[in-house]
Design an enzyme around this catalytic site. Structure first.
Site, mmCIF file in Angstrom:
data_model
loop_
_atom_site.group_PDB
_atom_site.id
_atom_site.type_symbol
_atom_site.label_atom_id
_atom_site.label_comp_id
_atom_site.label_asym_id
_atom_site.label_seq_id
_atom_site.Cartn_x
_atom_site.Cartn_y
_atom_site.Cartn_z
ATOM 1 N N ASP A 198 33.393 68.782 15.896
ATOM 2 C CA ASP A 198 33.205 68.086 17.018
ATOM 3 C C ASP A 198 32.590 68.643 18.025
ATOM 4 O O ASP A 198 31.309 67.959 18.413
ATOM 5 C CB ASP A 198 34.799 67.933 17.503
ATOM 6 C CG ASP A 198 34.671 66.805 18.602
ATOM 7 O OD1 ASP A 198 35.452 66.856 19.290
ATOM 8 O OD2 ASP A 198 33.924 65.939 18.487
ATOM 9 N N ASP A 320 40.859 61.869 18.527
ATOM 10 C CA ASP A 320 41.580 62.785 19.375
ATOM 11 C C ASP A 320 42.961 62.525 19.231
ATOM 12 O O ASP A 320 43.869 63.542 19.009
ATOM 13 C CB ASP A 320 41.242 62.597 21.109
ATOM 14 C CG ASP A 320 40.005 63.089 21.208
ATOM 15 O OD1 ASP A 320 39.265 62.586 21.948
ATOM 16 O OD2 ASP A 320 39.577 64.272 20.667
#
Lengths: 399, 156
Positions: A198, A320
């Site tokens: 990420d 997330d």
């Protein structure tokens, strides 16, 4: 003509925005912990014999040595990250070629799979666990309804916001529960690998997510992805209304407004086949409007508020939600003490990320800070804190 | 302000005030109908999301589409329809409401209630009646047996 009783301070408004994003994350985590406690509670050493993409390189068994497990887990997560990178680049390519319709249909299809099949299976597990005497006709009708409305909520732009948000949280819960079925070392290594990915994908100049965001910004359009958008806080800048949150058509201004639709991706893991479209998530950038009432270029000076499509609110990718919940779910498989520690670590990480977002004002990765803090706290709690607390409690010294 | 506006006697303010007092009663009557501005604004928006939801023009097509789709054995869509347009169901006599829109909403509400009643009565009968009432068929219809028979839980 009445004045406002008192103007809402920036602290209240910002606090409300933050609460509106922390609440669904917390709900998702709590639901995953509950599911894990109910369904996986018996076997703490979970040996899953399924061959998924995440275990394709190495299937963990409890009789291996630590070094073997470490190597195997590293291999697994490497494979997973490589697959995710490839699929994200594919997504960027499709978006570049303007195949938005295809992406939207794919999104709808994957949420249908998640809600229908995985939701159905987990419901069957729960029914079996509690021996609920429901018959298959009722169950089929309920599942059908649930799935179809969920797919509509994901597809359609103008569904009730509460319903859309609820369904996104449910999708997050289901996918996160699936991830907790993976072997232990693989899960932890996967979390660390995904947060590093990420970080790289969002901040490096060649990263796929950065490319995607820049493409979307330059075209000023939505990325078709599963994104949780918090309800924007609306303040009323005229004084002839004693209700601060009231929605008169004359003068409203969203607190956060954005330059364009900078969405991020989320994909759904499909188990048996190759395509895993899980791109790691970002946090949405928000534009804080200047306080003297100037307007930005993409909004009317007087917001009539007739169902505006683009709202300015904090957006958090569904990935997330999923990875936070996987972390907490895995912690729940050990003990509840680790759950509390990891929950606090994740929320602290989320707060730090939001502060960084307000500071840097661009799309940021939401995973690294929270997941690193979460993993650190898990290790510290499991290895150090638990021994201390248990010894103290057993000898009635403290706690 | 109230007493003056309710008696817009022109003899009180003969000259230039006549114009101003003649305007006042109109505002007075609308204030009487909607004593607080919040009530007026509450039915300003047809949807539960307020300014983030649909406008009045789009609402009709939306409600009609949900009403018709609900007939495909999808009462949950009717429920979502009612939930979304809750302000219109609550305040039926506002000057903004569309009678056609209201028929769709009332139809959705009735349909959802009927379907829930039927489904829950069937489910409760099944659960409470059990084998005594249904006999052998109960074993064949109950979910956990069906799941075991067809191996529905083997996918995860």
């Amino acid at each position: 003509m009445e004045q406002n009783p008192r103007p809402r301070s920036v602290l209240e408004v910002c606090g409300e925005e933050i609460i509106r994003i922390v609440t669904p994350v917390s709900i998702c985590m709590v639901l995953v912990v509950i599911l894990v406690s109910i369904l996986n509670g018996d076997s703490s050493s979970n040996l899953s014999s399924i061959t998924t993409m995440a275990t394709i390189a190495y299937t963990e068994s409890s009789s291996d040595s630590i070094w073997d497990k470490l190597k195997g887990a590293l291999l697994n997560s490497l494979v997973f990250v490589v697959v995710v990178t490839l699929v994200t680049f594919l997504l960027v390519l499709l978006f570049y070629l303007r195949c938005t319709k295809f992406l939207k249909y794919y999104m709808g299809f994957s949420s249908f799979l998640v809600l229908g099949f995985m939701g159905g299976e987990i419901a069957i597990f729960l029914v079996k666990d509690f021996n609920i005497p429901v018959d298959c006709i009722t169950f089929a009708i309920l599942l059908f309804n649930f799935t179809v409305v969920g797919v509509t909520a994901v597809f359609m732009l103008k569904m009730a916001i509460f319903v859309t948000q609820a369904y996104l949280v449910v999708i997050g819960v289901l996918v996160a529960y699936w991830f907790t079925l993976l072997p232990e070392w693989t899960t932890w290594m996967l979390l660390v690998a995904m947060s590093l990915y990420d970080l790289a994908a969002v901040l490096l100049p060649g990263g796929p997510l950065r490319l995607l965001v820049e493409l979307a910004m330059s075209r000023d359009e939505d990325i078709p992805a599963l994104v949780y958008e918090a309800r924007p806080v609306i303040i009323d800048i005229h004084n002839n209304n004693n209700n601060v949150d009231s929605t008169t058509p004359n003068a409203q201004r969203r607190v956060w407004r954005r330059r364009g639709d900078l969405d991020e991706n989320e994909g759904i893991i499909i188990r048996h086949d190759d395509s895993s479209e899980l791109a790691a998530p970002l946090i949405q950038h928000i534009d804080i409007p200047p306080m003297n009432g100037n307007v930005e270029e993409d909004s009317n000076p007087v917001l009539e508020g007739i169902g505006l499509g683009s709202s300015g609110a904090i957006k958090l990718g569904l990935g997330d939600f999923i990875f936070y919940s996987v972390l907490v779910g895995r912690a729940a498989m050990y003990d509840y003490m680790t759950v509390y520690a990891c929950y606090l670590a994740i929320i602290a990480g989320l707060g730090i990320t939001l502060i960084l977002l307000a500071f840097y004002r661009k799309a940021l990765p939401a995973l690294p800070v929270s997941v690193m803090l979460g993993v650190l706290f898990y290790l510290l709690t499991r290895l150090l804190l638990e021994v201390f607390v248990v010894q103290c409690s057993v000898t009635l010294l403290m706690f | 302000m109230d007493s003056d506006s309710r008696n817009p006697t022109s003899d009180r303010h003969p000259s230039h005030g006549g114009a101003s007092t003649s305007i006042l009663p109109i505002t007075a009557t609308t204030d009487d109908v909607a004593p607080s501005s919040s009530r007026l604004s509450r039915v300003e928006w047809p949807t539960i999301d307020g300014p983030l939801g649909l406008s009045h023009e789009d609402s009709l097509a939306y409600a009609r589409r949900f009403f018709k789709l609900g007939f495909l054995c999808l009462p949950f869509l009717w429920a979502v329809n009612c939930f979304y347009f809750w302000p219109l169901l609550r305040h039926p006599h506002s000057h903004h409401s569309n009678p056609r829109l209201r028929t769709y909403l009332v139809g959705s509400a009735i349909g959802f209630t009927l379907f829930t009643a039927i489904l829950s009565s069937w489910a409760l009968t099944f659960a409470i009646g059990g084998e005594r009432m249904f006999g052998h068929v109960w074993e064949e219809l109950v979910l956990y047996n069906v799941a075991d028979k067809y191996g529905l839980t083997g996918w995860i």
